[in-house]
Write a protein that holds these residues in place. Structure first.
Motif, PDB file in Angstrom:
ATOM      1  N   UNK A 129       0.789  -1.177  -0.059  1.00  0.00           N
ATOM      2  CA  UNK A 129       0.189   0.026   0.014  1.00  0.00           C
ATOM      3  C   UNK A 129       0.728   1.081  -0.013  1.00  0.00           C
ATOM      4  N   UNK A 130       1.998   1.217   1.137  1.00  0.00           N
ATOM      5  CA  UNK A 130       2.845   2.421   1.100  1.00  0.00           C
ATOM      6  C   UNK A 130       3.477   2.726  -0.470  1.00  0.00           C
ATOM      7  N   UNK A 131       4.070   1.473  -1.116  1.00  0.00           N
ATOM      8  CA  UNK A 131       4.648   1.530  -2.367  1.00  0.00           C
ATOM      9  C   UNK A 131       3.682   2.391  -3.586  1.00  0.00           C
ATOM     10  N   UNK A 132       2.366   2.053  -3.499  1.00  0.00           N
ATOM     11  CA  UNK A 132       1.391   2.513  -4.245  1.00  0.00           C
ATOM     12  C   UNK A 132       1.140   3.857  -4.160  1.00  0.00           C
ATOM     13  N   UNK A 133       0.692   4.358  -2.862  1.00  0.00           N
ATOM     14  CA  UNK A 133       0.206   5.476  -2.555  1.00  0.00           C
ATOM     15  C   UNK A 133       1.376   6.620  -2.493  1.00  0.00           C
ATOM     16  N   UNK A 134       2.408   5.940  -1.843  1.00  0.00           N
ATOM     17  CA  UNK A 134       3.662   6.985  -1.483  1.00  0.00           C
ATOM     18  C   UNK A 134       4.387   7.206  -3.102  1.00  0.00           C
ATOM     19  N   UNK A 135       4.937   5.943  -3.343  1.00  0.00           N
ATOM     20  CA  UNK A 135       5.768   6.126  -4.675  1.00  0.00           C
ATOM     21  C   UNK A 135       5.225   6.166  -5.824  1.00  0.00           C
ATOM     22  N   UNK A 136       4.319   5.467  -6.254  1.00  0.00           N
ATOM     23  CA  UNK A 136       3.792   5.417  -7.707  1.00  0.00           C
ATOM     24  C   UNK A 136       2.841   6.514  -7.831  1.00  0.00           C
ATOM     25  N   UNK A 137       1.996   6.814  -7.110  1.00  0.00           N
ATOM     26  CA  UNK A 137       1.272   7.844  -6.981  1.00  0.00           C
ATOM     27  C   UNK A 137       2.027   9.310  -6.841  1.00  0.00           C
TER      28      UNK A 137
END
Lengths: 378, 252
Positions: A129-137
């Motif tokens: 979740x951190x990868x998608x919300x923080x990094x990708x988004x």
């Protein structure tokens, strides 16, 4: 048992440093400072437990000096004895000793409870979740911002910082040209050298030209250049932006009404987009030159033959591919450097961390993009 | 009976290339006193402090800390002197990669063999002295300026040093935090007999805590004496400095 305790017993703390124990009372003497505290915490609880008494008095009348470590050691001892079922209390002591005990008394400490460690599934879920919300988004948002400002900046040349793009072009492109040329030459030479033996076996010497030209133009040239620029400039972009954030320069820009992305990132992006195609051309030319040298030395292919054959191998498509790749790589390097630069936390240590991460991620993204573009332009 | 000198500076001189910062600095600080070093920006306060801390070599003059001549000192002697000094930097200078608790525990862990549980208790207690127990597990980057200072003070006093150096401790603090910081320093001085050398500009703080004043001007000591004498001094710069209080009184 009580009768036993009325006789005097002694605990040697260290050489010439002896505590007296009588009538359930331990008489602390001389000083209880940091150097003595180490022995005190190691020896006293063990010795007192061996006396097998239920109540102990720690008498401080003979104690001459105490420091914070000593006071804490006293309370530590009380606590340790209590856990072993022995109650202990402190009594006596001079005014100055009592003042220090009061000053350093631990009281009711609000001990921090260690939070429960999350399980494997929770940690994995959090990480995804951190990868998608923080990094990708975050990366996509930054890319959108940079795209918006870089396009809108084209029409606002008056408010652009004069000379900044040229300045960045020198830093990112011109200063990298020598190392790009040198390494591409060596790689071109090595590719041709390694292949020459195999080609000679099949009598296909002339194909060394095809091999070198295709390898350098469609793959190696752009890739080597991008990796070098990511290492050189990706790291410097991340470090520069991170330092600006840590030293509140970015906040200063914002409060002056300047957009940090437009002010800091956009000139770097322009510079990288402009210089990258030239760097790739330099890399291609010197790589092919390196291949030519190897072909001449090991396969007796003269420069005339090499150049003639080159004309038939080279395609316009390779030039276009190289250009498209240069623009994609340039954007990825600048965006990754800026993204991690803006994410910095915790001062100097954070700057080092984001710089390392920026380089690793930029190189990985470049290689990933290379495979995707390789498939598209195959 | 005269008090024991904890700091003695005689004829200290220093220059950065051509620029002479200190020409002839002479002063002393006494045991149990809070000595405040004052002066306008560029008067050489920080240079004096860096010499006292052994960060700059003493090339001209004589500097003695706790009876030790630091102009002629071995590395080992300097290290043992450092264990008897606490230093409270203006920025806090906490290590960003460690939590507040780890920062405060650092000198204790490095210089003693105390069990970890006892070190933790000492650190909690020292943080309690500066009302910072709640920040034990925080990183310095998560603290406000005032909290950083209090945590830095806890680290400076964790070894119970007899001598505490403070570099502008009040800078950036609100008056209430400043007053509580002053109170804490006075408490440490009174109860533990710590001697303090402080560089500060905060007039209210000086009025509250200073026993002695050393006023630096153009690389020399323009005034040295008790706070009372400083307030009555005829030295122009000292008079001007303390006139700020009279001006403030006028608004009352």
């Amino acid at each position: 048992m009580e009768n036993n305790n009325s006789k005097e017993r002694y605990i040697a703390l260290e050489k010439d440093f002896i505590y007296r124990f009588q009538d359930n009372t331990l008489f602390l003497s001389r000083s209880l400072l940091l150097p003595q505290t180490i022995w005190f915490t190691k020896k006293i609880p063990k010795e007192l437990k061996s006396f097998k008494v239920k109540n102990i008095i720690l008498n401080l009348d003979e104690l001459q000096d105490i420091d914070s470590a000593g006071v804490m050691a006293l309370f530590h001892l009380k606590d340790k004895l209590r856990k072993s079922g022995i109650s202990a209390r402190i009594e006596g002591g001079s005014q100055s000793i009592l003042e220090k005990i009061e000053l350093f008394s631990p009281g009711q400490l609000p001990y921090h409870e260690t939070p429960l460690k999350p399980g494997f599934l929770e940690r994995t879920g959090n990480a995804v979740s951190h990868f998608f919300t923080d990094f990708v988004f975050g990366f996509i948002t930054l890319a959108a911002d940079v795209f918006y400002w870089s396009v809108s900046d084209i029409f606002r040349s008056r408010s652009r910082r004069k000379g900044e793009i040229a300045n960045q072009a020198v830093l990112i492109g011109v200063n990298a040209s020598l190392i790009v040329i040198f390494l591409s030459f060596v790689i071109g030479l090595v590719i041709a050298l390694q292949s020459s033996g195999q080609l000679r076996t099949f009598g296909a010497n002339i194909y060394i030209v095809d091999l070198t030209v295709i390898a350098m133009m469609s793959q190696m040239g752009p890739l080597i250049t991008a990796i070098l620029v990511a290492g050189r400039s990706g790291s410097s972009i991340a470090a520069e932006i991170a330092t600006m954030k840590v030293t509140a320069e970015l906040n200063a820009l914002k409060t002056m009404g300047l957009n940090p992305i437009r002010f800091v990132v956009v000139p770097k992006l322009y510079a990288c987009l402009i210089t990258m195609p030239f760097l790739i051309i330099f890399a291609n030319v010197s790589g092919i030159l390196g291949g030519g040298v190897a072909a001449y030395i090991y396969l007796d292919i003269t420069p005339e033959i090499f150049i003639n054959r080159m004309g038939t191998v080279m395609q316009n498509k390779d030039l276009i591919t190289g250009f498209v790749k240069s623009q994609v790589y340039a954007s990825l390097i600048v965006l990754t450097g800026s993204f991690f630069g803006f994410r910095v936390v915790r001062g100097a240590e954070g700057v080092g961390k984001v710089t390392t991460t920026a380089v690793v991620v930029a190189i990985s993204l470049v290689i990933l993009a290379d495979s995707i573009l390789g498939l598209l332009f195959y | 009976m005269s008090k024991e000198k904890v700091i003695e500076v005689k004829g200290l001189g220093a220059s950065y290339d051509e620029l002479v910062v200190l020409s002839d600095v002479n002063f002393s600080a006494y045991k149990g006193d809070i000595t405040v070093v004052l002066g306008a920006s560029g008067s050489g306060k920080s240079t004096v402090l860096n010499h006292l801390l052994g960060l700059y070599p003493v090339n001209k003059g004589f500097v003695s800390i706790l009876g030790k001549d630091i102009s002629n000192i071995t590395e080992k002697e300097q290290l043992s002197l450092y264990l008897q000094m606490g230093v409270f930097y203006q920025s806090g200078a906490l290590l960003n990669s460690m939590t507040v608790g780890e920062n405060v525990a650092l000198p204790l862990k490095q210089h003693s063999n105390l069990p970890d549980s006892l070190v933790e208790e000492i650190v909690y207690m020292k943080l309690g002295l500066v009302n910072m127990q709640h920040a034990y597990h925080y990183f310095p980057s998560e603290l406000s300026g005032g909290m950083l200072k209090r945590a830095a003070l806890a680290r400076a006093i964790v070894m119970d040093p007899p001598l505490l150096f403070c570099d502008e401790p009040g800078a950036g603090l609100d008056p209430i935090s400043l007053a509580s910081l002053d109170e804490l320093i006075i408490n440490l001085q009174k109860k533990l007999g710590i001697s303090v050398l402080m560089v500060t500009h905060e007039v209210t703080s000086i009025m509250r805590i200073a026993d002695r004043i050393v006023y630096l001007e153009n690389g020399v000591v323009a005034f040295e004496g008790s706070l009372k004498n400083a307030l009555e001094s005829n030295v122009e710069s000292v008079k001007h400095f303390f006139s700020v209080i009279d001006e403030a009184d006028r608004f009352k």
